[in-house]
Scaffold this motif. Structure first.
Motif, mmCIF file in Angstrom:
data_model
loop_
_atom_site.group_PDB
_atom_site.id
_atom_site.type_symbol
_atom_site.label_atom_id
_atom_site.label_comp_id
_atom_site.label_asym_id
_atom_site.label_seq_id
_atom_site.Cartn_x
_atom_site.Cartn_y
_atom_site.Cartn_z
ATOM 1 N N CYS A 34 0.896 -1.107 -0.114
ATOM 2 C CA CYS A 34 0.016 0.072 -0.171
ATOM 3 C C CYS A 34 0.978 1.125 0.013
ATOM 4 C CB CYS A 34 -0.963 0.016 1.222
ATOM 5 S SG CYS A 34 -1.746 1.638 1.313
ATOM 6 N N HIS A 37 0.020 4.197 0.572
ATOM 7 C CA HIS A 37 -0.402 5.394 1.739
ATOM 8 C C HIS A 37 -0.709 6.580 1.019
ATOM 9 C CE1 HIS A 37 -0.101 2.405 4.894
ATOM 10 N NE2 HIS A 37 0.892 2.071 4.292
ATOM 11 N N CYS A 38 -1.570 6.593 -0.081
ATOM 12 C CA CYS A 38 -1.845 7.722 -0.881
ATOM 13 C C CYS A 38 -2.337 8.932 -0.279
ATOM 14 C CB CYS A 38 -3.030 7.432 -1.894
ATOM 15 S SG CYS A 38 -2.365 5.928 -3.095
ATOM 16 N N PRO A 68 -6.280 9.154 -0.990
ATOM 17 C CA PRO A 68 -6.634 7.644 -1.161
ATOM 18 C C PRO A 68 -7.981 7.207 -1.806
ATOM 19 C CG PRO A 68 -6.705 8.325 0.968
ATOM 20 C CD PRO A 68 -5.976 9.398 0.177
ATOM 21 N N PRO A 69 -8.241 6.817 -2.922
ATOM 22 C CA PRO A 69 -9.636 6.509 -3.389
ATOM 23 C C PRO A 69 -10.013 5.328 -2.586
ATOM 24 C CG PRO A 69 -7.920 5.885 -4.988
ATOM 25 C CD PRO A 69 -7.043 6.648 -3.954
ATOM 26 N N CYS A 70 -9.539 4.796 -2.006
ATOM 27 C CA CYS A 70 -9.861 3.489 -1.050
ATOM 28 C C CYS A 70 -10.648 4.034 -0.016
ATOM 29 C CB CYS A 70 -8.920 2.632 -0.628
ATOM 30 S SG CYS A 70 -7.690 3.427 0.280
ATOM 31 N N VAL A 127 -2.908 4.998 6.079
ATOM 32 C CA VAL A 127 -3.970 4.593 5.450
ATOM 33 C C VAL A 127 -4.232 3.048 6.467
ATOM 34 C CG1 VAL A 127 -5.277 3.824 3.799
ATOM 35 C CG2 VAL A 127 -4.108 5.623 3.536
ATOM 36 N N CYS A 131 -8.740 1.035 -5.544
ATOM 37 C CA CYS A 131 -7.147 1.280 -5.475
ATOM 38 C C CYS A 131 -6.506 0.734 -6.729
ATOM 39 C CB CYS A 131 -6.480 0.118 -4.404
ATOM 40 S SG CYS A 131 -4.936 0.106 -4.432
ATOM 41 N N TYR A 174 -3.847 0.334 -7.452
ATOM 42 C CA TYR A 174 -2.296 -0.340 -7.434
ATOM 43 C C TYR A 174 -2.500 -1.752 -7.119
ATOM 44 C CZ TYR A 174 -1.373 4.600 -7.363
ATOM 45 O OH TYR A 174 -0.916 5.892 -7.698
ATOM 46 N N ALA A 190 -3.385 -2.839 -4.053
ATOM 47 C CA ALA A 190 -2.396 -3.229 -2.974
ATOM 48 C C ALA A 190 -3.138 -3.737 -1.776
ATOM 49 C CB ALA A 190 -1.975 -1.699 -2.437
HETATM 50 S S1 SF4 Z 1 -5.512 3.372 -2.902
HETATM 51 FE FE1 SF4 Z 1 -4.299 1.486 -2.772
HETATM 52 S S2 SF4 Z 1 -2.208 2.241 -2.478
HETATM 53 FE FE2 SF4 Z 1 -3.621 4.091 -2.165
HETATM 54 S S3 SF4 Z 1 -3.750 4.179 0.005
HETATM 55 FE FE3 SF4 Z 1 -5.664 3.070 -0.770
HETATM 56 S S4 SF4 Z 1 -4.907 0.747 -0.639
HETATM 57 FE FE4 SF4 Z 1 -2.902 2.006 -0.389
#
Ligand code: SF4
Ligand code: SF4
Ligand code: SF4
Lengths: 243, 959
Positions: free
Chosen positions: A73, A75-76, A79-81, A99, A116, A118, A120
């Protein structure tokens, strides 16, 4: 404001997977664990890993680069998550930008993993909750540990010190300096996620040899009386010019 | 946030591979919570690798053996049907059987061990038993690397020495994937790169360490010698060699008899000076002095030898060794090497210049004063910062020894031996060339009820040191130290089963195997060897009557045991990484280390060391009992503390904290509290040499005397580098019928004469010489991945998720020519066998090579994996394609020789030639798509832990 992150130096990562299994080992018995393994001794074993290493080949033989690419991860900063989570289980901490997922609130709907870009997030098929890298939040604030130990498990394990950890918002930190000085970059910045983790690119060292460096006055062949001379039979200007 | 409640942290030494890093094992309620690197350990400095971090999954693996097992009398060997017995029964069986063998013909007991790191003890046991039939895995690992360099520079890579990347500017890695060694090399390479060093990797494949090289130079397997010889050619041609170094520290200037008619042809000229007492390599050879233009004794004050030219002494034609080297490499031009290696001549030239110019122009001067062996004082230590590292890629070919000699010579002409930024030794190296240990040289050394009169393994210096009978036939079952493989300094474990099965040179009774998977990945020709293991003679008796396997894990090998002895894991036992064995020394001085149990043994597991000490006591082997025949050592820890190489020698297994109160180091009386002192000190003892003893050790008077005083070496004479190997020449001489030593049997004379060349030369690997290259155009090799140590870890739930099955990597272009798409099922076929596997296109492999990860493929059910596990269904074993023997090159003979280097007996794993073609199945086209050959699935044995189908490992909550 603090944003903790990893900076991964692809110039030295040898793809050894130490970060992968040490992460799993630390986290499976900690607050983020267990990290399940399904079919651990059977066909197609799969398990939860917060960190994985992929290997790519870039270019065509013989100009091939083999790139080892660890990914967890990121840790954007955007973060779209997080916003997609219906229960608030997926959240970003104000104080350090980590995150996290609150397993107690997670209903296993997987919205976050679709969000996400990525890949992740790791769904625990057994516990049916979403899991992912915590930046070893249970280590880095543990005052019973030494300073050296208060780092993520993957960072400590990495034999090539390819993994740096710190606050990317602090311009004086080791990670900020590494990003600045070595061309650190983000993964897929076009998504606007502003991943906190950065990567450092491959850097090549070459030796440039100049012709005049090859032979020197103290060439030992002078002593051994064998300094290469052109063979007698080789054509010379002497033979063909007459003015 | 301190939810975790780690209750105990214990220090010990890792053993997930042979690297031996210091670890801390964190326990929670008696279960392993976490294993991390010990920051105080000199080897790994706190880091750990993927394997080391997965120790938990080894500890709790379902493949573990927990009870002594006997093959059911009703079951065939190999069927894997066992019944549990008690240790008492197991010991009684062994005591009776081995006692009888020892009283009649001790050589009928053979003990061969794998990557065990306790060779000092296993070797002692075998020697005391009286059998010559003992060796560890070195013969099929990298003995060429050990022997090739030790016979040249008096030391070698890995445990013995390595590249000084701290100060190097150019690092050339050739024939190394990712093992040998692991964490220390990773640490060093990454720091080297950060410091701006240039890293060149020469390898058919770009993986692992090569991935981060600044330049990858693809090379055809088995041709490294051609590359190295061409580089030597260029360096000499351009005058880039370090003349001062060659003159003073090597035999380059020594005069060789070049009179073909003379009995002494090929030998060094010597003065008549009487030999000094206890002299191993007397300094009685001659130089041709440039200044006075006459011969003088080497190192004469004020003299400077000619390195080139031809001279005459009393009518005998003589030449300096260096002149002979120059003549040797004359035709090894980069253009020639391009045709052999596939590396463009311009690249070879450029690399040679990079090496030569960096060595010459970037010299390091350290302000360290030292005195050389001839009494000359030096104010500084000089370094030429070009470092090399090489391993199995060079070693595992039948031309490996001579290739590695070429590497040693290249490192030497660049002036890099035991100097900053070059190659550096690790104590106990450098040792004399060759080291002093010898095997017996006569079959009489084997006598009933007597220890073997000599070492089972040694370092032959001339034909009289061979372990053969009057007719020149081998005494050892593996034919080690015979005329077939004279310098087989690590034995030939890979031929033991075949030889014992055939009864050539004789039959044995009991074969004991420790920690080696000889029915699978540690054997060549696995399909046939498995048949030999359960083949019977005309009386219905097994041709190898009794097989004992000691191991911690169920494997393909344990299935063929008559008796299985369950060993412990590394977390459950005492161990030593001893200076008597293969220690973990650093460049700056000797280091040894221990393991101390952090967990009790599972079930009835017993450390193999304890088994040996118990057996040795029962059999009353002299070193293990008092004069009255009473047991001398309570257990292994007691043995380690109290054993001395000779009574009162003060030399034992551990060098740290000796003397009654632990006040002495290296030598001293036994210390009853030695283990406690190791435990208090991170399980490691590190003795740092004074700076002035840390470099130039082959010729460093202070160091040599220190080494002699501490009984590390017998002699304190300078160890001159063997650019020209008179040792090899002695064998060649004998093969030519000259000299006073023994002569080879007629059928081997040609072989010895050919390969025992005193200067390195290039020849096609032996297998290639008996292969139709048009039919089998490709070389097939394996590499060991970083996350798996050989076959050890498929049982490891975490590591097997990284490598559950292997595929065959084929250069994309090569694959397409053969009509093979990415992911196709294909056949790989050699002249010895064929295997079905999955092909994967790759741009990171040279077009003439296919490769795969070593030892990922398993037999169904082995290691207690489910019979349908990927390892046995999708993964495959390349060994099925590799023969353990080759037809002899003699015309009209049906004799076979080992598929090995003709000098050292090193298994030539990487010589195999193959072709590839598409199989009928497609991946995913149905259940039939699986690897071949297949074997009947193995069942779990009594006492093995359950094979979980879901595992939520959480320390403290599993039981
Ligand atoms: S979008 Fe993916 S990479 Fe970014 S914070 Fe959320 S889980 Fe982590
Ligand atoms: S531990 Fe370090 S070198 Fe190994 S894969 Fe991870 S980042 Fe790369
Ligand atoms: S390299 Fe890894 S497996 Fe090998 S000893 Fe070190 S930590 Fe253990």
């Amino acid at each position: 404001m603090t944003q903790l992150a990893l900076v991964i130096d692809l110039n030295v990562c040898v793809g050894c997977h130490a970060c992968v299994t040490n992460c799993k080992e630390w986290n499976t018995s900690g607050p983020a664990g267990p990290l399940v393994d399904l079919n651990p001794y059977g066909k197609n074993p799969t398990g939860t890993f917060f960190n994985r290493v992929q290997t790519y080949e870039v270019g065509e033989f013989p100009n091939t680069e083999t790139v080892h690419f660890p990914k967890s991860c990121l840790h954007c900063e955007e973060p779209p998550c997080v916003p997609v989570c219906p229960t608030g289980a997926s959240y970003k901490r104000k104080e350090d930008g980590i995150v996290l997922v609150d397993y107690d609130k997670c209903i296993g709907c997987k919205y976050c993993s679709w969000a996400c870009p990525y890949g992740a997030r790791e769904f625990d098929e057994h516990q049916r909750v979403m899991k992912k890298c915590t930046l070893c939040v249970d280590r880095i604030y543990d005052t019973t540990l030494t300073d050296e130990e208060r780092r993520p498990a993957c960072v400590r394990a990495c034999p090539t010190s390819a993994r740096l950890f710190g606050d990317i918002h602090d311009p004086e930190s080791e990670v900020s300096r590494a990003i600045r000085e070595n061309g650190g970059y983000q993964l897929m910045p076009e998504w606007g996620t502003q991943p906190a983790n950065h990567y450092l690119p491959r850097r090549k060292t070459q030796i440039r040899l100049r012709e005049d460096e090859l032979e020197r006055a103290d060439n030992p062949l002078k002593i051994d009386r064998q300094l290469p001379k052109p063979a007698q039979a080789e054509p010379a200007l002497d033979d063909v010019t007459s003015w | 946030m301190t939810q975790h409640s780690v209750q105990e942290v214990k220090k010990t030494t890792c053993y997930m591979c042979a690297c031996r890093c210091g670890i801390r094992v964190h326990l929670k309620d008696g279960e392993v919570r976490y294993i991390d690197g010990n920051p105080n350990h000199p080897l790994n400095k706190g880091v750990i690798c993927a394997k080391g971090s997965s120790g938990i999954m080894k500890q709790y693996s379902p493949a573990r053996l927990t009870r002594p097992l006997r093959r059911k009398s009703t079951a065939e060997r190999g069927a894997g049907e066992f019944e549990p017995i008690s240790w008492d029964e197991a010991f009684a069986i062994l005591e009776e059987r081995l006692g009888k063998i020892r009283a009649t013909d001790p050589k009928k007991f053979a003990l061969f061990t794998g990557r065990d790191q306790m060779q000092a003890l296993t070797g002692l046991f075998a020697r005391q038993f009286g059998t010559p039939n003992y060796a560890a895995h070195g013969g099929f690992c990298s003995v060429n690397m050990a022997a090739g360099l030790i016979y040249t520079i008096g030391g070698s890579f890995w445990e013995f020495g390595g590249p000084d990347l701290d100060r190097a500017k150019l690092f050339v890695m050739i024939g190394t994937a990712e093992d040998h060694h692991s964490n220390p090399l990773k640490i060093a390479i990454s720091q080297f790169k950060r410091n701006g060093g240039r890293f060149v990797s020469i390898n058919p494949v770009r993986t692992g360490y090569s991935a981060i090289a600044d330049e990858w130079v693809p090379i055809r397997p088995g041709t490294d010698g051609a590359f190295l010889l061409a580089v030597i050619h260029e360096i000499i041609e351009k005058g880039l060699y370090d003349r001062d170094f060659l003159v003073r520290y090597t035999n380059a200037g020594q005069l060789v008899n070049c009179d073909e008619e003379d009995d002494e042809f090929g030998m060094f000229l010597r003065t008549e000076v009487p030999e000094e007492e206890a002299c191993y390599d007397p300094q009685d050879k001659l130089w041709w002095d440039r200044k006075t233009n006459r011969p003088v004794v080497t190192h004469s004050e004020g003299a400077d030898p000619c390195l080139l030219g031809e001279f005459e002494i009393n009518g005998t034609k003589v030449k300096p060794a260096f002149q002979l080297l120059v003549e040797r490499v004359k035709d090894y031009t980069p253009e020639w090497a391009e045709g052999v290696t596939g590396i463009p001549a311009a690249t070879i030239r450029r690399l040679a210049y990079e090496m030569g110019v960096t060595a010459r122009d970037q010299k390091i001067e350290l302000p360290i004063a030292w005195t050389d062996a001839w009494g000359k004082e030096h104010e500084t230590v000089t370094g030429n910062p070009v470092a090399f590292h090489a391993m199995r890629g060079l070693a595992a070919h039948s031309n490996g020894f001579q290739t590695i000699r070429a590497l040693g010579i290249l490192m030497s002409i660049l002036g890099t031996i035991d100097r900053p930024g070059g190659f550096r030794h690790k104590v106990p190296f450098p040792r004399p060339i060759p080291p002093c240990a010898r095997t017996p040289n006569h079959p009489n050394a084997v006598q009933p009820n007597k220890p073997l009169d000599g070492m089972a393994l040694g370092w032959p210096a001339d034909p009289d040191d061979l372990f053969v009978d009057e007719a020149g036939n081998p005494v050892r079952i593996d034919k080690g130290f015979s005329w077939e493989y004279p310098l087989s300094v690590h034995g030939l474990m890979h031929n033991v089963i075949t030889n014992a099965w055939r009864g050539d040179p004789y039959r044995i009774d009991t074969l004991m195997i420790f920690m080696a998977n000889m029915a699978w990945n540690s054997t060549m020709n696995a399909v046939e060897v498995r048949k030999m293991l359960n083949d019977k003679d005309e009386n219905g008796e097994y041709k190898i009557p009794f097989i004992v396997v000691a191991d911690a894990f169920q494997s393909e090998m344990t299935a063929f045991a008559d008796l299985i002895l369950p060993d412990t894991t590394y977390l459950e036992r005492h161990d030593v990484m001893s200076l008597l064995d293969r220690p973990i020394s650093e460049f700056d001085g000797p280091v040894d280390a221990v393991r101390i149990p952090v967990l009790p043994p599972l079930g009835e597991c017993k450390p193999f060391q304890e088994v040996l000490i118990e057996l040795a006591s029962r059999l009353k082997l002299p070193a293990f009992v008092t004069k009255e025949g009473k047991r001398k050592y309570r257990d292994y820890p007691d043995f380690i503390v109290n054993y001395e190489t000779e009574p009162g020698s003060g030399i034992g297994f551990l060098a740290g904290w000796r003397g009654k109160g632990g006040e002495k180091h290296l030598r001293g009386e036994p210390n009853p509290n030695q283990w406690e002192m190791y435990a208090k000190n991170d399980c490691v003892f590190h003795y740092e040499l004074p700076k002035s003893y840390q470099y130039m050790r082959n010729w460093n008077q202070g160091y040599l005397e220190w080494s002699q005083r501490n009984r590390i070496t017998r002699y304190a004479e300078p160890i001159l580098i063997h650019i020209y190997s008179e040792v090899l020449m002695r064998f060649r001489q004998a093969a030519r019928g000259k000299g006073f030593s023994r002569k080879p049997p007629a059928h081997l004379a040609k072989r010895v004469e050919t390969f025992f060349d005193p200067l390195p030369f290039y020849y096609d690997p032996l297998e290639a010489q008996v292969t139709d290259r048009h039919k089998y155009p490709l070389a097939a090799v394996t590499q060991r991945p970083m996350a798996m140590y050989h076959s050890w870890d498929s049982q490891n739930a975490w590591l097997r998720q990284i490598h559950a099955h292997n595929v065959l990597y084929v250069n994309t272009h090569t694959a397409r020519i053969n009509g093979i798409e990415d992911g196709d099922w294909i056949w790989v076929e050699s002249q010895w066998g064929k295997v079905k596997c999955i092909a994967k296109h790759s741009e990171a492999v040279e077009p003439g090579t296919v490769w795969t990860w070593n030892a990922i493929g398993k037999a169904a059910g082995a290691w207690n994996l489910a019979p349908d596990a990927n390892e046995s269904q999708l993964g495959f074993l390349l060994n099925h394609l590799i023969s353990e023997e080759l037809p002899s090159c003699e015309r009209g003979s049906d004799r076979r020789v080992s598929n090995s280097d003709p000098i050292t007996g090193q298994a030539a794993w990487y010589d195999v030639r193959v072709r590839i073609y598409k199989a009928d199945e497609k991946v995913g086209a149905g259940e039939t798509a699986r690897t071949e050959p297949q074997f009947a699935p193995l069942k779990p044995y009594p006492g093995q832990p359950e094979r979980k189908s879901i595992w939520n490992y959480f320390a403290g909550k599993n039981q």
